[in-house]
Design a protein around this motif. Structure first.
Motif, short mmCIF file in Angstrom:
data_model
loop_
_atom_site.label_atom_id
_atom_site.label_comp_id
_atom_site.label_asym_id
_atom_site.label_seq_id
_atom_site.Cartn_x
_atom_site.Cartn_y
_atom_site.Cartn_z
N PRO A 71 -49.34 50.65 -34.87
CA PRO A 71 -49.66 51.02 -33.49
C PRO A 71 -49.66 49.82 -32.55
N ARG A 108 -45.30 53.45 -31.60
CA ARG A 108 -46.55 54.24 -31.57
C ARG A 108 -47.47 53.57 -30.55
N THR A 110 -50.12 53.20 -27.27
CA THR A 110 -51.22 53.75 -26.49
C THR A 110 -51.54 52.78 -25.36
N ASP A 138 -49.63 59.44 -26.96
CA ASP A 138 -49.19 60.65 -27.64
C ASP A 138 -49.41 60.61 -29.14
N ASP A 139 -49.67 59.42 -29.69
CA ASP A 139 -49.91 59.26 -31.13
C ASP A 139 -51.41 59.28 -31.37
N ASP A 141 -53.35 58.88 -34.01
CA ASP A 141 -53.94 57.80 -34.80
C ASP A 141 -53.98 56.49 -34.02
#
Length: 198
Positions: A71, A108, A110, A138-139, A141
């Motif tokens: 991420p 991934r 955010t 949108d992810d 985790d």
């Protein structure tokens, strides 16, 4: 968690200090290797990366780090100098975060850690009530990691919805910057989320 912080400027340094105090293991990833810092390259065992470089350098930095499935928490804002001084280079129909994900479709990502100043992020516990930090992505985790880290360093962490809400968070950041630089509030203030007493 072991967190790779891409960039060693004010935001990167502030988040590294705050995360270290909260018991995490931040590693500053820099272009030029320093004494305890790592060069700008993949950090295989990172739980997440925090992107803390100027927005115009984001694509190059991400290409060098090659996060793969790790991420990425985007702390950038698309800023540019205009006739009225510093402002957003994108409007409400797009965001820097969305542009980054279009350039790196498997990312991934955010949006978080972009709506207040570095000195607030360095020590959010100085403020009462706790400052608010929003996260949009949108992810699920990746967003959960963002919200946890924000809470760990002293923010009231709030889910702001899908990644397209980054358009609002980047404008929110510009409000903080404008109040700080043009309206005389300085850098020692933060926004908080207050609720009505039942």
């Amino acid at each position: 968690m072991r967190i790779g912080i891409i960039g060693g400027g004010n935001v990167g340094q502030a988040l590294a200090a705050a995360l270290r105090r909260a018991g995490h293991a931040p590693i500053l990833l820099l272009r030029s290797p320093g004494t305890e810092d790592a060069p700008l390259a993949p950090l295989a065992d990172a739980a997440a990366y925090i992107l803390a470089v100027p927005f115009d350098a984001a694509a190059e930095a991400l290409a060098a780090v090659a996060p793969g499935g790790i991420p990425v928490l985007d702390a950038t804002n698309p800023l540019a100098m205009g006739p009225d001084g510093l402002g957003l280079s994108l409007g409400f129909d797009d965001s820097g975060a969305e542009r980054i994900t279009r350039a790196f479709p498997r990312l991934r990502l955010t949006k978080v850690f972009n709506t207040t100043g570095a000195n607030v992020m360095a020590d959010a516990a100085r403020f009462a009530p706790r400052p608010v930090m929003f996260a949009a992505g949108d992810d699920a985790d990746a967003k959960a990691i963002a919200l946890r880290l924000a809470a760990d360093i002293g923010f009231e962490a709030v889910d702001a919805g899908p990644l397209r809400a980054a358009r609002l968070l980047e404008a929110h950041a510009m409000l903080w910057i404008d109040l700080s630089m043009r309206r005389g509030l300085g850098r020692d203030f933060a926004f908080a989320l207050r609720r009505a007493v039942p």
